[in-house]
Scaffold this motif. Structure first.
Motif, PDB file in Angstrom:
ATOM      1  N   ALA A 180      57.219  72.483 -66.012  1.00  0.00           N
ATOM      2  CA  ALA A 180      57.509  72.430 -67.447  1.00  0.00           C
ATOM      3  C   ALA A 180      56.536  71.530 -68.195  1.00  0.00           C
ATOM      4  O   ALA A 180      56.254  71.751 -69.373  1.00  0.00           O
ATOM      5  N   SER A 181      56.029  70.493 -67.519  1.00  0.00           N
ATOM      6  CA  SER A 181      55.161  69.539 -68.191  1.00  0.00           C
ATOM      7  C   SER A 181      54.487  68.674 -67.132  1.00  0.00           C
ATOM      8  O   SER A 181      54.622  68.923 -65.931  1.00  0.00           O
ATOM      9  N   GLY A 182      53.773  67.665 -67.585  1.00  0.00           N
ATOM     10  CA  GLY A 182      53.124  66.755 -66.657  1.00  0.00           C
ATOM     11  C   GLY A 182      52.562  65.555 -67.385  1.00  0.00           C
ATOM     12  O   GLY A 182      52.340  65.586 -68.596  1.00  0.00           O
ATOM     13  N   PHE A 183      52.352  64.486 -66.658  1.00  0.00           N
ATOM     14  CA  PHE A 183      51.804  63.273 -67.250  1.00  0.00           C
ATOM     15  C   PHE A 183      51.161  62.445 -66.149  1.00  0.00           C
ATOM     16  O   PHE A 183      51.246  62.771 -64.967  1.00  0.00           O
ATOM     17  N   ALA A 184      50.463  61.366 -66.540  1.00  0.00           N
ATOM     18  CA  ALA A 184      49.744  60.543 -65.567  1.00  0.00           C
ATOM     19  C   ALA A 184      49.771  59.091 -66.007  1.00  0.00           C
ATOM     20  O   ALA A 184      49.854  58.785 -67.200  1.00  0.00           O
ATOM     21  N   TYR A 185      49.708  58.197 -65.026  1.00  0.00           N
ATOM     22  CA  TYR A 185      49.585  56.762 -65.287  1.00  0.00           C
ATOM     23  C   TYR A 185      48.119  56.383 -65.155  1.00  0.00           C
ATOM     24  O   TYR A 185      47.517  56.550 -64.088  1.00  0.00           O
ATOM     25  N   SER A 186      47.539  55.866 -66.206  1.00  0.00           N
ATOM     26  CA  SER A 186      46.137  55.460 -66.161  1.00  0.00           C
ATOM     27  C   SER A 186      46.017  54.013 -65.684  1.00  0.00           C
ATOM     28  O   SER A 186      46.919  53.196 -65.908  1.00  0.00           O
ATOM     29  N   PRO A 187      44.912  53.684 -65.029  1.00  0.00           N
ATOM     30  CA  PRO A 187      44.678  52.272 -64.694  1.00  0.00           C
ATOM     31  C   PRO A 187      44.493  51.446 -65.960  1.00  0.00           C
ATOM     32  O   PRO A 187      43.991  51.937 -66.971  1.00  0.00           O
ATOM     33  N   LEU A 188      44.899  50.200 -65.916  1.00  0.00           N
ATOM     34  CA  LEU A 188      44.646  49.244 -66.989  1.00  0.00           C
ATOM     35  C   LEU A 188      43.743  48.142 -66.441  1.00  0.00           C
ATOM     36  O   LEU A 188      43.693  47.921 -65.233  1.00  0.00           O
ATOM     37  N   GLY A 189      43.051  47.450 -67.323  1.00  0.00           N
ATOM     38  CA  GLY A 189      42.170  46.389 -66.851  1.00  0.00           C
ATOM     39  C   GLY A 189      41.810  45.426 -67.949  1.00  0.00           C
ATOM     40  O   GLY A 189      42.460  45.360 -68.993  1.00  0.00           O
ATOM     41  N   GLY A 190      40.737  44.682 -67.715  1.00  0.00           N
ATOM     42  CA  GLY A 190      40.334  43.650 -68.653  1.00  0.00           C
ATOM     43  C   GLY A 190      39.858  44.194 -69.980  1.00  0.00           C
ATOM     44  O   GLY A 190      39.999  43.545 -71.013  1.00  0.00           O
ATOM     45  N   ASP A 191      39.290  45.414 -69.976  1.00  0.00           N
ATOM     46  CA  ASP A 191      38.802  45.981 -71.236  1.00  0.00           C
ATOM     47  C   ASP A 191      39.942  46.294 -72.191  1.00  0.00           C
ATOM     48  O   ASP A 191      39.836  46.072 -73.393  1.00  0.00           O
ATOM     49  N   SER A 192      41.042  46.845 -71.651  1.00  0.00           N
ATOM     50  CA  SER A 192      42.153  47.227 -72.520  1.00  0.00           C
ATOM     51  C   SER A 192      43.428  47.385 -71.713  1.00  0.00           C
ATOM     52  O   SER A 192      43.399  47.847 -70.568  1.00  0.00           O
ATOM     53  N   THR A 193      44.534  47.013 -72.325  1.00  0.00           N
ATOM     54  CA  THR A 193      45.851  47.239 -71.725  1.00  0.00           C
ATOM     55  C   THR A 193      46.598  48.354 -72.461  1.00  0.00           C
ATOM     56  O   THR A 193      47.824  48.418 -72.411  1.00  0.00           O
ATOM     57  N   LEU A 194      45.845  49.226 -73.125  1.00  0.00           N
ATOM     58  CA  LEU A 194      46.417  50.402 -73.770  1.00  0.00           C
ATOM     59  C   LEU A 194      45.540  51.597 -73.431  1.00  0.00           C
ATOM     60  O   LEU A 194      44.354  51.626 -73.773  1.00  0.00           O
ATOM     61  N   SER A 195      46.109  52.565 -72.735  1.00  0.00           N
ATOM     62  CA  SER A 195      45.336  53.720 -72.299  1.00  0.00           C
ATOM     63  C   SER A 195      46.067  55.004 -72.654  1.00  0.00           C
ATOM     64  O   SER A 195      47.290  55.074 -72.591  1.00  0.00           O
ATOM     65  N   HIS A 196      45.301  56.015 -73.025  1.00  0.00           N
ATOM     66  CA  HIS A 196      45.840  57.342 -73.343  1.00  0.00           C
ATOM     67  C   HIS A 196      45.169  58.365 -72.433  1.00  0.00           C
ATOM     68  O   HIS A 196      43.940  58.510 -72.462  1.00  0.00           O
ATOM     69  N   CYS A 197      45.959  59.033 -71.628  1.00  0.00           N
ATOM     70  CA  CYS A 197      45.458  60.132 -70.804  1.00  0.00           C
ATOM     71  C   CYS A 197      45.955  61.432 -71.427  1.00  0.00           C
ATOM     72  O   CYS A 197      47.155  61.663 -71.492  1.00  0.00           O
ATOM     73  N   VAL A 198      45.036  62.239 -71.897  1.00  0.00           N
ATOM     74  CA  VAL A 198      45.394  63.482 -72.569  1.00  0.00           C
ATOM     75  C   VAL A 198      45.125  64.642 -71.613  1.00  0.00           C
ATOM     76  O   VAL A 198      44.021  64.784 -71.091  1.00  0.00           O
ATOM     77  N   VAL A 199      46.146  65.445 -71.378  1.00  0.00           N
ATOM     78  CA  VAL A 199      46.025  66.595 -70.490  1.00  0.00           C
ATOM     79  C   VAL A 199      46.287  67.850 -71.305  1.00  0.00           C
ATOM     80  O   VAL A 199      47.326  67.972 -71.957  1.00  0.00           O
ATOM     81  N   THR A 200      45.336  68.775 -71.282  1.00  0.00           N
ATOM     82  CA  THR A 200      45.522  70.046 -71.969  1.00  0.00           C
ATOM     83  C   THR A 200      45.600  71.156 -70.923  1.00  0.00           C
ATOM     84  O   THR A 200      44.733  71.278 -70.062  1.00  0.00           O
ATOM     85  N   GLY A 201      46.657  71.936 -70.998  1.00  0.00           N
ATOM     86  CA  GLY A 201      46.864  73.025 -70.059  1.00  0.00           C
ATOM     87  C   GLY A 201      48.150  73.754 -70.391  1.00  0.00           C
ATOM     88  O   GLY A 201      49.054  73.192 -71.038  1.00  0.00           O
TER      89      GLY A 201
END
Length: 472
Positions: free
Chosen positions: A409-430
């Motif tokens: 029905a759907s899907g999502f992912a956990y992105s790594p975080l690090g020193g550059d940023s603690t806010l990440s957006h993983c966009v999946v199109t399908g």
């Protein structure tokens, strides 16, 4: 045995530096249309996984570090691995989305045991209250170490591993058993070290000469990768807590319609318009108005330049989001221009002496960088950050439409975080959908629901612009 390249080794050596995690989570939401229980037969899942793991021996291998880190780590096939030990089932009754988020946050925060395969699978069954999902659903979570795959290669591998109708498997990826004793491995690395260091130092020297030559020509746009900096925000204070993730989805056609409003814009530019404005408004609500436009780190694929299909192949872009511009069309046009300039700069990067130096770094050099990164920074030290958030866009050309007869029905992912940023957006199109998956440090962003509400409002504002155009 198969030795890692320098860029893949970096994820091994830098793991743990300033809270950086190299564990990535990919999750599929499995649900029937009627909202009924989406139980998967565990024995059948294990049997299917075991039969298909032959597509890549990384699944049945361990990562072995060379003593003293005299060389880059090796993958080593291990026939004693019990695949069933890599699969965990959570079938507690009455689970809701918040419970699943807690479980997934714990998985994301757990470092990999490098004496075992660097992947795992978790089945969280009969979860209620998922975004855009009525009734019950099962979450299938597969996590992996970033040293093994990048997003694009992982997507293809997962289709061959999980889909009811998998794509044809590629040529078998052979790693093989350990080929020599520890003493012989060390001796081989010692013999190889002078040439590796000579190559690396030579590349560093040519990089420095290249930088001086460009500086004398006063053409800063051609510098190897000079970022102009970003405003200091709460997302640049380093990892403090657990990774927490939520997501929303909307039709891909809506995003394409936004893109079409501005000549030269791309789908990714439209995404950056939605995301940048959301982050800006979130900070403003908390009395933290940015003193300039937010900047996003956006990975640009360089795939195709090398034969190794599984290694990490991308160059980071730093794209100005013009997040303080309220008018959508104006903001999108500015983002399209910034993206074009940054892509041109990044293309030069991949042909530069700087890039050669990055890709030729010996293991000991990476280890030294990791040790420097682990040194606590003085409390009063301030450094203008390079970016404020990360936006990665994965186009799922081979989506897993069903597993064991249960629709995806759907899907999502956990992105790594690090020193550059603690806010990440993983966009999946399908599957005709766009899924924006937000990962943030739970301490830095304790009110994730509010951020998701602002993100939905930003999506709604862009969709309203499309409807207004249609009405005219």
């Amino acid at each position: 045995m198969k030795q890692l390249r320098a860029r893949d080794s970096a994820y091994v050596f830098l793991g743990g530096s300033r809270g950086v995690s190299s564990r990535v989570l990919s999750c599929w939401v499995l649900a029937h249309d009627d909202g009924g229980a989406a139980d998967l037969p565990v024995d059948a899942v294990v049997d299917t996984i075991c039969r298909r793991l032959s597509v890549d021996e990384r699944f049945t291998s361990r990562l072995v570090r060379v003593p003293g880190d005299l060389g880059h780590p090796f993958w080593m096939h291990d026939p004693t691995i019990d695949i069933a030990d890599q699969i965990v089932v959570d079938d507690r009754p009455g689970l809701r989305w918040h419970d699943a988020q807690e479980t997934l946050a714990d998985i994301a925060a757990t470092p990999f045991d490098t004496d075992r395969p660097l992947w795992s699978m978790h089945l969280i069954t009969n979860v209620a209250g998922l975004p855009s999902q009525p009734g019950l659903a099962t979450i299938l979570c597969v996590s992996f170490h970033h040293a093994a795959f990048d997003g694009m290669s992982w997507e293809k591998t997962m289709h061959r591993l999980l889909a009811d109708t998998p794509s044809a498997p590629p040529e078998h990826v052979v790693i093989g058993p350990r080929e020599a004793s520890t003493a012989r491995i060390v001796a081989a690395q010692v013999r190889r070290a002078p040439r590796e260091w000579a190559t690396f130092l030579g590349n560093l020297g040519r990089m420095a000469r290249e930088a001086r030559r460009i500086a004398r020509a006063r053409r800063p746009e051609q510098l190897q990768y000079e970022r102009h900096g970003a405003p200091q925000t709460r997302f640049n204070t380093g990892v403090q807590g657990r990774r927490w993730t939520d997501y929303l989805e909307f039709p891909l056609t809506d995003l394409q319609a936004v893109r079409d409003r501005v000549p030269g814009a791309t789908v990714n530019d439209a995404l950056l318009s939605i995301i940048g404005r959301t982050a800006h408004l979130y900070l403003s609500e908390h009395g933290e108005d940015p003193d300039g436009s937010l900047v996003a780190l956006v990975p640009m694929s360089t795939r195709g330049a090398r034969a190794d299909d599984n290694a990490n192949q991308f160059v980071p872009l730093a794209i100005e989001l013009h997040s303080g511009v309220p008018d959508i069309d104006t903001r999108l046009g500015l983002i399209a221009t910034s993206s074009s300039v940054e892509k041109s700069r990044a293309t030069k990067v991949t042909r530069s002496e700087f890039w050669k130096a990055v890709n030729s770094a010996p293991a000991l050099a990476l280890r030294l960088v990791a040790q420097i990164e682990r040194i606590p920074r003085p409390g009063g030290a301030t450094k203008r950050p390079s970016v404020n958030t990360v936006v990665s866009n994965v186009i799922n050309h081979t989506p897993v439409s069903s597993m064991m007869g249960v629709p995806t029905a759907s899907g999502f992912a956990y992105s790594p975080l690090g020193g550059d940023s603690t806010l990440s957006h993983c966009v999946v199109t399908g599957l005709g959908k766009v899924m924006i998956v937000v990962t943030s440090d739970q301490t830095v962003m304790p009110d994730m629901p509010r951020y998701m509400q602002l993100l939905q409002e930003s999506v709604d504002a862009h969709q309203a612009l499309i409807r207004l155009s249609d009405a005219e």
